[in-house]
Design a protein around this motif. Structure first.
Motif, short mmCIF file in Angstrom:
data_model
loop_
_atom_site.label_atom_id
_atom_site.label_comp_id
_atom_site.label_asym_id
_atom_site.label_seq_id
_atom_site.Cartn_x
_atom_site.Cartn_y
_atom_site.Cartn_z
N GLU A 128 10.86 -12.22 -6.87
CA GLU A 128 10.54 -13.44 -7.33
C GLU A 128 9.27 -14.10 -6.15
O GLU A 128 8.30 -14.88 -6.49
N LEU A 129 9.55 -13.79 -5.13
CA LEU A 129 8.22 -14.17 -4.09
C LEU A 129 6.86 -13.65 -4.39
O LEU A 129 5.93 -14.26 -4.20
N ILE A 130 6.90 -12.31 -4.75
CA ILE A 130 5.48 -11.39 -5.18
C ILE A 130 5.08 -12.31 -6.37
O ILE A 130 3.95 -12.53 -6.48
N LYS A 131 5.94 -12.51 -7.41
CA LYS A 131 5.65 -13.24 -8.60
C LYS A 131 4.98 -14.56 -8.37
O LYS A 131 3.99 -14.79 -9.14
N ASN A 132 5.61 -15.26 -7.48
CA ASN A 132 5.11 -16.66 -7.10
C ASN A 132 3.89 -16.53 -6.26
O ASN A 132 3.31 -17.69 -5.72
N GLY A 133 3.38 -15.14 -6.02
CA GLY A 133 2.18 -15.28 -5.04
C GLY A 133 2.36 -15.47 -3.65
O GLY A 133 1.39 -15.59 -2.75
#
Ligand code: AMP
Ligand code: ZN
Length: 480
Positions: A128-133
């Protein structure tokens, strides 16, 4: 009842308003399990237990999560030295920790998750953190990019610019910013590891608490607790992770307990100035340790001294001798409305102190007032309403603090044993107690309370003291 809590996020006392009425979502950072815990760790554990108990005693349903960090650099290092499997090694110390917590009269938490059992949730939060940048991958390692999180520093009040200052850039060449921290570490030989989208590896430290809080309590929680040393970077990083992954507030109230100090320095494994819980319990008792830990407000420093042990023993004797007398007492008077009112006011004062940011010293102050009143009134006879009000106070203090124990006679003999093991200040302390008992016995005899007078004589016997009633009415005592 209105509860006021000191919120470290705002640095002020606030009226507590849980997300769901009458329910509290409460998370406390638990121990890293690679060795026996010391009495400083016990302070953090007992304060977590206290928050749980007081909220329950004030009528809340508490969903209480306290984790075990069973995957960590220190565990791996220690297990490798001992040629043991790291996960099994950590599991052994989870058991040892549970034994210590039992001896401290702690109530069980609702959930006690371990890192090794939360890997899927940790991985999905990192995704999720990677997806949200907010997360980025470098050679199988996942890092959190701190400058991307605009609220960074809102708990600890650290400034990102000042963190950058003085850090040599070449030390962490793979990081985009010196404050970026690890979410996932690539596996090394001899370390526990799990499959992930970034290859075999294991979680960094901070992500476990964000993932466990979300799994067991939801995206926003009411209260988060830990030792004051965890505020930065651990709790700051938990906020950064949870809020960036979930897109909402992580936690409403942050509570941190102060240190237990040994000679004005933090008791800490790395400094080597530790007393383990196990050792203390063997020499004295878990009940005494709990009493010492709660005798100081959780936000004040606690100095570990022999005097604090001796003071706890004296207070516990007073409490448990009172409980024995209360258990034997029978109503003998019809009406004592003024006296009943006084005790019911004390009950309210105890509750108010508990609800005032867990002010245990304040609550105990009122409780000792009840004991004093009872010890005086019982000689003259009390009504059943009076006894009921006193019992209500006992039940409240018992549930909220865990400082009143079942089997008070057993506690008294433990205390007696503990006193014998205490060196230095012991004699002076003993004599003070003996003097108080002799005085109380004199009073008991003059009001013809023979039962109490006999009890005191027995207690004096246990302390190795004999008393002599002189013909002129005076009393003398001597060691046998
Ligand atoms: P650690 O095992 O060092 O991660 O510590 C576990 C918990 O104990 C954390 O919440 C620490 O803040 C707390 N702690 C460690 N040493 C002390 C101390 N001397 N006084 C109070 N809390 C402590
Ligand atoms: Zn934590």
């Amino acid at each position: 009842m209105e509860i006021k809590l000191f919120n470290n996020l705002t640095r002020q006392k606030e009226i507590f308003q849980p997300i769901t009425q009458n329910e509290v979502k409460f998370y406390s950072c638990g121990p890293t399990t690679y060795d026996f815990l010391h009495v400083g760790n016990a302070r953090a554990l007992v304060v977590g237990d206290l928050i749980h108990r007081v909220l329950m005693a004030l009528g809340y349903k508490v969903n209480f999560v306290r984790n075990y960090t069973d995957v960590d650099d220190k565990i791996i290092e220690r297990a490798n030295e001992m040629k043991a499997d790291a996960i099994e090694y950590a599991a052994r110390f989870v058991k040892e920790c549970e034994q210590d917590m039992n001896s401290l009269a702690m109530l069980p938490a609702t959930h006690t998750p371990k890192v090794s059992e939360t890997i899927p949730e940790i991985i999905s939060m990192i995704e999720e953190l990677i997806k949200n940048g907010f997360g980025y991958v470098v050679d199988g390692e996942v890092l959190y990019h701190v400058p991307k999180f605009k609220d960074y520093g809102k708990l600890s009040k650290v400034q990102l610019e000042s963190l950058q200052h003085g850090i040599r850039v070449e030390v962490d060449g793979h990081k985009k910013h010196p404050s970026d921290f690890v979410l996932w570490k690539p596996a090394k030989v001899g370390e526990p590891s799990w499959d992930s989208p970034w290859g075999k590896g294991r979680p960094g430290w901070h992500i476990e608490c964000s993932a466990m809080a979300k799994k067991w309590l939801g995206k926003t929680i009411d209260i988060h607790h830990g030792g004051v040393d965890l505020q930065f970077p651990h709790h700051e990083n938990e906020i950064a992770q949870s809020e960036a992954a979930n897109g909402c507030l992580f936690c409403k109230v942050w509570a941190h307990n102060e240190f237990l100090n040994f000679g004005s320095i933090k008791m800490s494994k790395s400094l080597g100035n530790v007393v383990t819980i196990r050792k203390f319990v063997e020499t004295y008792s878990g009940a005494i340790l709990r009493h010492i830990l709660l005798s100081v407000h959780y936000r004040s420093k606690l100095d570990w001294t022999e005097e604090s042990i001796s003071k706890a023993i004296t207070e516990m004797e007073r409490i448990h001798e009172f409980v024995i007398l209360l258990n034997k007492s029978k109503a003998s008077s019809q009406e004592d409305l003024e006296e009943v009112k006084k005790i019911s006011e004390s009950f309210e004062s105890i509750r108010t102190e508990l609800a005032n940011d867990f002010n245990i010293p304040g609550a105990l102050g009122h409780f000792f007032g009840v004991i004093k009143d009872f010890n005086r009134q019982i000689k003259m006879g009390v009504s059943s309403q009076y006894l009921n009000e006193v019992i209500k106070c006992v039940e409240l203090v018992k549930l909220s603090t865990g400082l009143i124990h079942d089997h008070p006679e057993k506690i008294l003999s433990e205390l007696n044993h503990a006193r014998k093991n205490l060196t230095g200040s012991t004699d002076g302390q003993n004599e003070l107690e003996i003097q108080m008992l002799v005085e109380e016995r004199k009073e008991a005899r003059s009001s013809k309370n023979w039962a109490r007078s006999d009890e005191i004589r027995n207690r004096l016997n246990e302390l190795g003291v004999s008393v002599k009633d002189n013909p002129d009415g005076s009393v003398s005592w001597s060691y046998k």
